[in-house]
Motif scaffolding. Structure first.
Motif, PDB file in Angstrom:
ATOM      1  N   ASN A  39      32.687  32.126  35.885  1.00  0.00           N
ATOM      2  CA  ASN A  39      33.538  33.272  36.222  1.00  0.00           C
ATOM      3  C   ASN A  39      32.912  34.637  35.966  1.00  0.00           C
ATOM      4  O   ASN A  39      33.446  35.648  36.428  1.00  0.00           O
ATOM      5  CB  ASN A  39      34.856  33.184  35.442  1.00  0.00           C
ATOM      6  N   THR A  45      45.142  40.211  38.730  1.00  0.00           N
ATOM      7  CA  THR A  45      44.785  40.648  40.077  1.00  0.00           C
ATOM      8  C   THR A  45      46.014  41.263  40.728  1.00  0.00           C
ATOM      9  O   THR A  45      47.130  41.156  40.208  1.00  0.00           O
ATOM     10  CB  THR A  45      44.306  39.452  40.912  1.00  0.00           C
ATOM     11  N   SER A  82      42.925  37.603  36.237  1.00  0.00           N
ATOM     12  CA  SER A  82      41.610  37.856  36.820  1.00  0.00           C
ATOM     13  C   SER A  82      40.606  36.818  36.343  1.00  0.00           C
ATOM     14  O   SER A  82      40.579  36.436  35.168  1.00  0.00           O
ATOM     15  CB  SER A  82      41.146  39.262  36.424  1.00  0.00           C
ATOM     16  N   SER A  83      39.748  36.357  37.269  1.00  0.00           N
ATOM     17  CA  SER A  83      38.710  35.387  36.898  1.00  0.00           C
ATOM     18  C   SER A  83      37.745  35.982  35.879  1.00  0.00           C
ATOM     19  O   SER A  83      37.211  35.276  35.013  1.00  0.00           O
ATOM     20  CB  SER A  83      37.951  34.923  38.143  1.00  0.00           C
ATOM     21  N   VAL A 136      39.398  35.637  32.558  1.00  0.00           N
ATOM     22  CA  VAL A 136      39.266  34.241  32.132  1.00  0.00           C
ATOM     23  C   VAL A 136      37.867  33.995  31.578  1.00  0.00           C
ATOM     24  O   VAL A 136      37.694  33.341  30.540  1.00  0.00           O
ATOM     25  CB  VAL A 136      39.556  33.285  33.314  1.00  0.00           C
ATOM     26  N   GLY A 137      36.850  34.525  32.261  1.00  0.00           N
ATOM     27  CA  GLY A 137      35.477  34.342  31.820  1.00  0.00           C
ATOM     28  C   GLY A 137      35.217  34.944  30.454  1.00  0.00           C
ATOM     29  O   GLY A 137      34.585  34.310  29.595  1.00  0.00           O
TER      30      GLY A 137
END
Length: 319
Positions: A100, A157, A163-164, A167-168
């Motif tokens: 991500n 988002t 949001s990715s 998450v990352g």
């Protein structure tokens, strides 16, 4: 995320040790790159390939050194299981971050783990941590916040999904937490276990745990993806061996700073392969974290010199 080294005898040659360490950093970065390129694979599947294929070069290395028969002898099998499960959590979360986040950002956030090891060592193992190291840890954590802040402030988002990138970042930070706990567990295991045994059992536990995720959805690789996944696992094992050999030839305090060359390499690889341009937050925060880590290494080196001097001037106690 590299694990503890295999058993080595010492042959002091700092230049060779540094060279092997830099090569191992390159190999581990190559492993991460090969796992990042094939999109759409679940983290559990990546854990399996990273761990299972890595067993082969490690076994070959142990056989070459005549230590294969000792590799699986253990006095604490459940200790290996628990260490492996904690390691699986950290590896899985690290792969979630890798999927991500841009490669340089993943690498920079991973530098938080040594800082957490200092904190957890003081809190849980009652290790003596003085003001100099506490100050460096605090500065390093500020650097982690600088890297993370833009991703955590844009939490969702426009559609309302997380949001990715967020998450990352969260996965990367939690991976560091798991990694720090795993490091403490290894410190306990090494009192009774050979390092080769720890490495082998870790790979076996991770392989089994990764394989157990297959019913929840694995992706059938293409021929090209098979090559990349198997190559990534081989590089993981080879990187472990190179790191082992590096510590055979030079002290930890000499070799450890070269871990940070991975950030420079990640910036280059990320730019040319993934079009990742590091943000100013990543560059500034990464510089802060690296500086804090280097200070901790330097401080440990100085304390080591002081302890050796004290031993030299302290007369032996009569028997």
């Amino acid at each position: 995320m590299p694990d503890s080294a295999l058993p080595v005898s010492r042959h002091h040659n700092p230049v060779l040790g540094i060279g092997l360490k830099v090569v191992s950093v390159c190999v581990f970065l190559g492993m991460s790159t090969l796992l990042k390129i094939p999109q759409g694979f679940p983290p559990g599947q990546l854990v399996f390939f990273r761990s299972f294929v890595a067993i082969l070069p490690i076994l070959i290395f142990l056989a070459y050194r005549g230590e294969l028969s000792l590799g699986l002898k253990t006095k604490n099998p459940m200790g290996h299981v628990w260490r492996g499960l904690v390691g699986v959590g950290g590896m899985t979360l690290n792969f979630v971050a890798l999927i991500n986040l841009p490669l340089p950002e993943t690498v920079a956030l991973g530098y938080a783990m040594p800082l957490l090891i200092v904190i957890f060592g003081a809190v849980f193992l009652k290790e003596d941590v003085r003001i100099h190291r506490w100050s460096a840890v605090l500065v390093g954590l500020i650097g982690v916040v600088v890297i993370s802040w833009p991703r955590l402030t844009v939490f969702t988002t426009p559609s309302g999904e997380i949001s990715s990138l967020t998450v990352g970042v969260l996965a990367s930070l939690m991976s560091c937490v798991f990694g720090a706990f795993a490091a403490m567990h290894v410190r306990h295991l090494v009192t009774t276990e050979r390092s080769a045994t720890i490495v082998l059992y870790f790979s076996i536990v991770c392989s089994i745990a990764g394989a157990l995720t297959a019913p929840f959805g694995w992706v059938m690789p293409t021929t090209e993806q098979w090559v990349m996944l198997i190559s990534a696992g081989m590089l993981g094992g080879i990187g472990q061996i190179l790191m082992t050999e590096a510590y055979r030839h030079a002290d930890v305090s000499v070799i450890a700073p070269f871990d940070y060359t991975s950030l420079l390499l990640a910036i280059v690889v990320g730019y040319f392969l993934f079009n990742d341009i590091p943000t100013w937050h990543t560059l500034i925060g990464g510089t802060i974290v690296v500086s804090a880590g280097l200070f901790i290494i330097w401080r440990e080196y100085r304390l080591g010199l002081e302890r050796r001097r004290q031993k030299e001037v302290t007369p032996p106690t009569p028997g």
